[in-house]
Motif scaffolding. Structure first.
Motif, PDB file in Angstrom:
ATOM      1  N   ILE A   5       0.801  -1.174  -0.004  1.00 39.13           N
ATOM      2  CA  ILE A   5       0.129  -0.085   0.022  1.00 39.13           C
ATOM      3  C   ILE A   5       0.999   1.362   0.073  1.00 39.13           C
ATOM      4  O   ILE A   5       1.915   1.453   0.838  1.00 39.13           O
ATOM      5  N   THR A   6       0.682   2.074  -1.023  1.00 37.52           N
ATOM      6  CA  THR A   6       1.399   3.369  -0.855  1.00 37.52           C
ATOM      7  C   THR A   6       0.989   4.603  -0.043  1.00 37.52           C
ATOM      8  O   THR A   6      -0.347   4.633  -0.209  1.00 37.52           O
ATOM      9  N   LYS A  35      -7.626   1.811  -5.633  1.00 31.07           N
ATOM     10  CA  LYS A  35      -8.402   1.708  -4.577  1.00 31.07           C
ATOM     11  C   LYS A  35      -7.969   2.719  -3.466  1.00 31.07           C
ATOM     12  O   LYS A  35      -6.811   2.540  -3.369  1.00 31.07           O
ATOM     13  N   VAL A  36      -8.427   3.806  -3.074  1.00 30.42           N
ATOM     14  CA  VAL A  36      -7.904   4.880  -2.481  1.00 30.42           C
ATOM     15  C   VAL A  36      -8.759   5.485  -1.290  1.00 30.42           C
ATOM     16  O   VAL A  36      -9.969   5.167  -1.113  1.00 30.42           O
ATOM     17  N   LYS A 113      -6.192  -3.270  11.802  1.00 30.54           N
ATOM     18  CA  LYS A 113      -5.597  -3.566  10.442  1.00 30.54           C
ATOM     19  C   LYS A 113      -6.571  -3.477   9.304  1.00 30.54           C
ATOM     20  O   LYS A 113      -6.768  -3.963   8.419  1.00 30.54           O
ATOM     21  N   VAL A 114      -6.778  -1.926   9.212  1.00 27.64           N
ATOM     22  CA  VAL A 114      -7.941  -1.408   8.385  1.00 27.64           C
ATOM     23  C   VAL A 114      -7.197  -1.204   6.917  1.00 27.64           C
ATOM     24  O   VAL A 114      -8.075  -1.800   6.109  1.00 27.64           O
ATOM     25  N   PHE A 115      -6.390  -0.636   6.645  1.00 29.20           N
ATOM     26  CA  PHE A 115      -5.772  -0.686   5.387  1.00 29.20           C
ATOM     27  C   PHE A 115      -5.755  -1.833   4.463  1.00 29.20           C
ATOM     28  O   PHE A 115      -6.277  -2.044   3.470  1.00 29.20           O
ATOM     29  N   ASP A 119      -7.967  -3.770   1.100  1.00 31.64           N
ATOM     30  CA  ASP A 119      -7.518  -4.049  -0.120  1.00 31.64           C
ATOM     31  C   ASP A 119      -6.758  -2.696  -0.748  1.00 31.64           C
ATOM     32  O   ASP A 119      -7.444  -2.528  -2.185  1.00 31.64           O
ATOM     33  N   LEU A 120      -6.460  -1.607   0.059  1.00 34.63           N
ATOM     34  CA  LEU A 120      -6.132  -0.279  -0.787  1.00 34.63           C
ATOM     35  C   LEU A 120      -5.098  -0.154  -1.429  1.00 34.63           C
ATOM     36  O   LEU A 120      -4.077  -1.083  -1.203  1.00 34.63           O
TER      37      LEU A 120
END
Length: 292
Positions: A5-6, A35-36, A113-115, A119-120
């Motif tokens: 994830i960036t 996905k943002v 562990k949301v990000f 699947d962002l």
């Protein structure tokens, strides 16, 4: 193996167009198929408004004041084209640290562990850049953001805020802090404005990522509670934001900037003041008015 994830932090002086730029960047990235999540870190809690038809959303801190235990899903709201919107929020007026919302929200999202679960591809932190506060430094200091960008016009106070940000990045660079991706030059309509920003980035050993002109299309779109990407997708301004998004996608390497000391910055500003005065008077230097 977890997906990479960036995470990007975009800083800028209040009122410089930071949230406008960030929201249009998020919208453009989503239209490119990514996905943002946009993570508003300003106590005003208005970063994501134009991604949600002008509507405010409950902030992390406000929700925590109402209940002792909060699930991340309770403070994540869907916006334009599936963008996840979060507002960290701030303390009650006159009480506490303005950056507390960032600290609290980041910790909450880490624990749950949301990000990874969403699947962002990109998490973009929209951070007020002219307040000296430990909370606002969190994305840099703890290396949460991989790349930092600053939105700046050619106005001195905007450049002053950017130079202060560079000092913070340099300070934390040796302890795993985020590095600088470059400057997003906003409201660049006059030739001298571009020249001022170009000179500043050259002196501080960084780069301009994109030049964004001031446009009435942006105002029209925001009056509708929308980004330019949503309200005027075929406009020239939307093309500029899309080009910025493409450059952000391709950006891989950030660096430690070389901020100017206050005396150097003042001397630099005085030099440009003299040049602009000469330009206004039509003085020709080296074949060009004021050499610009």
């Amino acid at each position: 193996m977890e997906k990479k994830i960036t995470q990007i932090a975009i800083y800028g002086k209040g009122g410089i167009g930071k949230s406008t730029t960030t929201s249009n960047l998020s919208a453009a990235l989503s239209k490119l198929g990514y996905k943002v999540m946009q993570f508003g870190c300003d106590p005003k809690s208005d970063s994501t408004n134009t991604l949600r038809g002008g509507k405010y959303i409950p902030t992390v801190l406000d929700t925590l004041r109402e209940k002792s235990v909060v699930k991340a899903s309770e403070v994540i709201f869907e916006g334009f084209n599936g963008i996840y919107c979060v507002e960290a929020g701030g303390p009650a007026p006159g009480v506490g640290c303005a950056g507390r919302g960032i600290i609290t929200a980041v910790e909450l999202f880490k624990q749950q562990k949301v990000f990874a679960s969403l699947d962002l591809d990109f998490v973009i932190y929209d951070v007020l850049g002219d307040v000296v506060c430990g909370g606002f430094a969190i994305p840099i200091r703890e290396g949460i953001a991989e790349h930092v960008f600053t939105v700046s016009s050619s106005d001195f106070m905007s450049i002053y805020a950017s130079n202060n940000l560079f000092k913070g990045i340099k300070k934390y660079s040796n302890s795993g802090g985020a590095l600088l991706g470059g400057v997003i030059a906003n409201s660049i309509n006059q030739g001298y404005a571009k020249a001022i920003v170009d000179d500043f980035v050259e002196r501080t050993k960084t780069q301009v990522v994109e030049y964004i002109p001031r446009s009435i299309t942006v105002t029209q779109s925001e009056l509708q509670g929308k980004t330019t990407i949503e309200a005027a997708p075929e406009s020239e301004q939307a093309k500029v934001y899309t080009r910025l998004a493409e450059k952000i996608v391709e950006h891989k390497s950030s660096k430690v900037p070389a901020p100017l000391e206050i005396k150097e910055l003042q001397e630099w500003a005085t030099s440009w003041s003299d040049q602009l005065l000469a330009l206004e008077r039509g003085v020709v230097v080296g074949g060009n008015a004021a050499g610009i």
